[in-house]
Design a protein around this motif. Structure first.
Motif, PDB file in Angstrom:
ATOM      1  N   MET A   1       0.846  -1.201   0.000  1.00 54.91           N
ATOM      2  CA  MET A   1       0.000   0.000   0.000  1.00 54.91           C
ATOM      3  C   MET A   1       0.876   1.243   0.000  1.00 54.91           C
ATOM      4  O   MET A   1       1.869   1.314   0.713  1.00 54.91           O
ATOM      5  N   SER A   2       0.494   2.220  -0.814  1.00 56.15           N
ATOM      6  CA  SER A   2       1.288   3.448  -0.877  1.00 56.15           C
ATOM      7  C   SER A   2       0.821   4.402   0.201  1.00 56.15           C
ATOM      8  O   SER A   2       0.195   5.419  -0.058  1.00 56.15           O
ATOM      9  N   SER A   3       1.087   4.063   1.461  1.00 54.10           N
ATOM     10  CA  SER A   3       0.659   4.917   2.561  1.00 54.10           C
ATOM     11  C   SER A   3       1.403   6.231   2.512  1.00 54.10           C
ATOM     12  O   SER A   3       2.516   6.333   2.032  1.00 54.10           O
ATOM     13  N   GLY A   4       0.740   7.260   3.000  1.00 52.84           N
ATOM     14  CA  GLY A   4       1.352   8.577   3.018  1.00 52.84           C
ATOM     15  C   GLY A   4       1.024   9.399   1.795  1.00 52.84           C
ATOM     16  O   GLY A   4       1.299  10.578   1.747  1.00 52.84           O
ATOM     17  N   THR A   5       0.438   8.767   0.751  1.00 53.69           N
ATOM     18  CA  THR A   5       0.119   9.517  -0.461  1.00 53.69           C
ATOM     19  C   THR A   5      -1.211  10.234  -0.339  1.00 53.69           C
ATOM     20  O   THR A   5      -1.530  11.073  -1.154  1.00 53.69           O
ATOM     21  N   ASN A   6      -2.000   9.878   0.672  1.00 51.61           N
ATOM     22  CA  ASN A   6      -3.307  10.494   0.836  1.00 51.61           C
ATOM     23  C   ASN A   6      -3.379  11.192   2.186  1.00 51.61           C
ATOM     24  O   ASN A   6      -3.488  10.545   3.215  1.00 51.61           O
ATOM     25  N   PRO A   7      -3.309  12.504   2.229  1.00 51.82           N
ATOM     26  CA  PRO A   7      -3.353  13.208   3.506  1.00 51.82           C
ATOM     27  C   PRO A   7      -4.651  12.946   4.234  1.00 51.82           C
ATOM     28  O   PRO A   7      -5.690  12.706   3.630  1.00 51.82           O
ATOM     29  N   ILE A   8      -4.580  13.019   5.568  1.00 51.01           N
ATOM     30  CA  ILE A   8      -5.752  12.700   6.383  1.00 51.01           C
ATOM     31  C   ILE A   8      -6.916  13.632   6.096  1.00 51.01           C
ATOM     32  O   ILE A   8      -8.072  13.259   6.255  1.00 51.01           O
ATOM     33  N   ALA A 179      -7.573  -1.808  -1.111  1.00 52.89           N
ATOM     34  CA  ALA A 179      -6.874  -0.650  -0.548  1.00 52.89           C
ATOM     35  C   ALA A 179      -5.477  -0.519  -1.151  1.00 52.89           C
ATOM     36  O   ALA A 179      -5.027   0.587  -1.488  1.00 52.89           O
ATOM     37  N   ALA A 180      -4.794  -1.644  -1.289  1.00 47.39           N
ATOM     38  CA  ALA A 180      -3.447  -1.621  -1.865  1.00 47.39           C
ATOM     39  C   ALA A 180      -3.487  -1.214  -3.330  1.00 47.39           C
ATOM     40  O   ALA A 180      -2.633  -0.431  -3.792  1.00 47.39           O
ATOM     41  N   ARG A 181      -4.469  -1.715  -4.057  1.00 49.95           N
ATOM     42  CA  ARG A 181      -4.562  -1.423  -5.492  1.00 49.95           C
ATOM     43  C   ARG A 181      -4.787   0.059  -5.745  1.00 49.95           C
ATOM     44  O   ARG A 181      -4.234   0.635  -6.698  1.00 49.95           O
ATOM     45  N   ILE A 182      -5.606   0.698  -4.913  1.00 46.68           N
ATOM     46  CA  ILE A 182      -5.913   2.107  -5.164  1.00 46.68           C
ATOM     47  C   ILE A 182      -5.006   3.037  -4.367  1.00 46.68           C
ATOM     48  O   ILE A 182      -5.101   4.258  -4.497  1.00 46.68           O
ATOM     49  N   GLY A 183      -4.116   2.453  -3.557  1.00 48.81           N
ATOM     50  CA  GLY A 183      -3.159   3.267  -2.810  1.00 48.81           C
ATOM     51  C   GLY A 183      -3.801   4.115  -1.739  1.00 48.81           C
ATOM     52  O   GLY A 183      -3.435   5.277  -1.551  1.00 48.81           O
ATOM     53  N   GLU A 184      -4.763   3.536  -1.018  1.00 52.06           N
ATOM     54  CA  GLU A 184      -5.493   4.297  -0.003  1.00 52.06           C
ATOM     55  C   GLU A 184      -5.337   3.635   1.361  1.00 52.06           C
ATOM     56  O   GLU A 184      -5.284   2.411   1.485  1.00 52.06           O
ATOM     57  N   LEU A 185      -5.239   4.462   2.399  1.00 49.33           N
ATOM     58  CA  LEU A 185      -5.205   3.946   3.757  1.00 49.33           C
ATOM     59  C   LEU A 185      -6.571   3.364   4.106  1.00 49.33           C
ATOM     60  O   LEU A 185      -7.607   3.942   3.748  1.00 49.33           O
ATOM     61  N   PRO A 186      -6.622   2.228   4.805  1.00 47.72           N
ATOM     62  CA  PRO A 186      -7.919   1.615   5.108  1.00 47.72           C
ATOM     63  C   PRO A 186      -8.847   2.534   5.889  1.00 47.72           C
ATOM     64  O   PRO A 186     -10.065   2.507   5.675  1.00 47.72           O
ATOM     65  N   GLU A 187      -8.292   3.367   6.768  1.00 47.79           N
ATOM     66  CA  GLU A 187      -9.149   4.260   7.554  1.00 47.79           C
ATOM     67  C   GLU A 187      -9.705   5.434   6.745  1.00 47.79           C
ATOM     68  O   GLU A 187     -10.480   6.233   7.254  1.00 47.79           O
ATOM     69  N   ARG A 188      -9.339   5.509   5.465  1.00 48.88           N
ATOM     70  CA  ARG A 188      -9.898   6.532   4.574  1.00 48.88           C
ATOM     71  C   ARG A 188     -10.928   5.929   3.611  1.00 48.88           C
ATOM     72  O   ARG A 188     -11.399   6.604   2.703  1.00 48.88           O
TER      73      ARG A 188
END
Length: 250
Positions: A1-8, A179-188
């Motif tokens: 997962m590309s964590s950090g690419t989507n700000p909270i 979540a990994a495919r779209i590069g999104e944190l699960p909590e988002r």
């Protein structure tokens, strides 16, 4: 997962189920299922050399344990699964191809609950990325959302997931894969479905969940309820403006 690419503070991402959620299950079982049943034999005869059809047929043979099954036996197996409403990947793949033809010809038009399309458009306009996760194939999803009574809704969506490219809908790993495919944190991520087992799996993967129950419709999962997931009968109650989904008072 590309964590950090989507700000909270980025808009939440919404993933929707179809049957019983955006659309009436009865319409699909009473309109689309008979349509595919009527065309299975013709489709195999006319498109038997298509790589996607070849792959689906081989998958049917493997599942029924008959490597030499002919088209008649393949159609028999497909109809058996259809009778039992089993979410079998090659069945869904072939249905999707047949439905796509029916939608393109104008023989079929998809159904949506009155609140679904306005909400999807509003969420998209507000910056929320929208995805579909359905047991129906990606081809079927594209045909369905591309042929709504209000025209194509495909521009609203950033992607499509089914049991072939994501996995079973009642397994948490499928939601982790999305979540990994779209590069999104699960909590988002927010998942909307009428099936409690799917909601449980999404929550296990760290997603927010909203159970959708349509009280005025003959939905097969209505009586099961949605467990302890937040519950709504309409998309209109869903507030996605904050860092978590909130249901407004009816």
């Amino acid at each position: 997962m590309s964590s950090g690419t989507n700000p909270i503070d980025a808009p939440l991402t919404v993933v929707v189920d179809i049957e019983g959620t955006t659309s009436a299950t009865g319409f699909i079982t009473e309109q689309l299922y008979p349509y595919s049943r009527a065309h299975f034999g013709r489709w195999l005869d006319e498109h038997g050399d298509d790589p996607d059809v070849v792959r689906a047929v081989e998958a049917v043979r493997e599942l029924i344990g008959e490597p030499d099954a002919d088209d008649r036996r393949i159609v028999e197996a497909l109809n058996g699964w259809l009778d039992r409403d089993e979410k079998v990947t090659p069945l869904k793949a072939l249905q999707g191809m047949i439905w796509a033809e029916g939608f393109a010809s104008g023989e079929l038009t998809s159904h949506f609950y009155p609140d679904a399309i306005p909400a999807l458009r509003a969420w998209h306009a507000a910056g929320h990325r929208l995805y579909i996760f359905s047991s129906g194939s990606v081809a079927a999803q594209r045909a369905w959302f591309g042929s709504s009574p209000e025209g194509s809704l495909l521009p609203l969506f950033s992607g499509h997931f089914d049991t072939e490219n994501a996995g079973p809908k009642r397994v948490a790993d499928s939601y982790r894969a999305i979540a990994a495919r779209i590069g999104e944190l699960p909590e988002r991520l927010v998942f909307l479905s009428d099936v409690v087992d799917e909601l449980d799996a999404a929550r296990e993967a760290g997603w927010w969940t909203i159970g959708v129950r349509r009280p005025d419709a003959d939905e097969p999962y209505y009586d099961r309820g949605v467990g302890d997931h937040p519950e709504t009968a309409t998309f209109a109650r869903l507030d996605l403006d904050g860092d978590r989904p909130i249901l407004r008072e009816p």
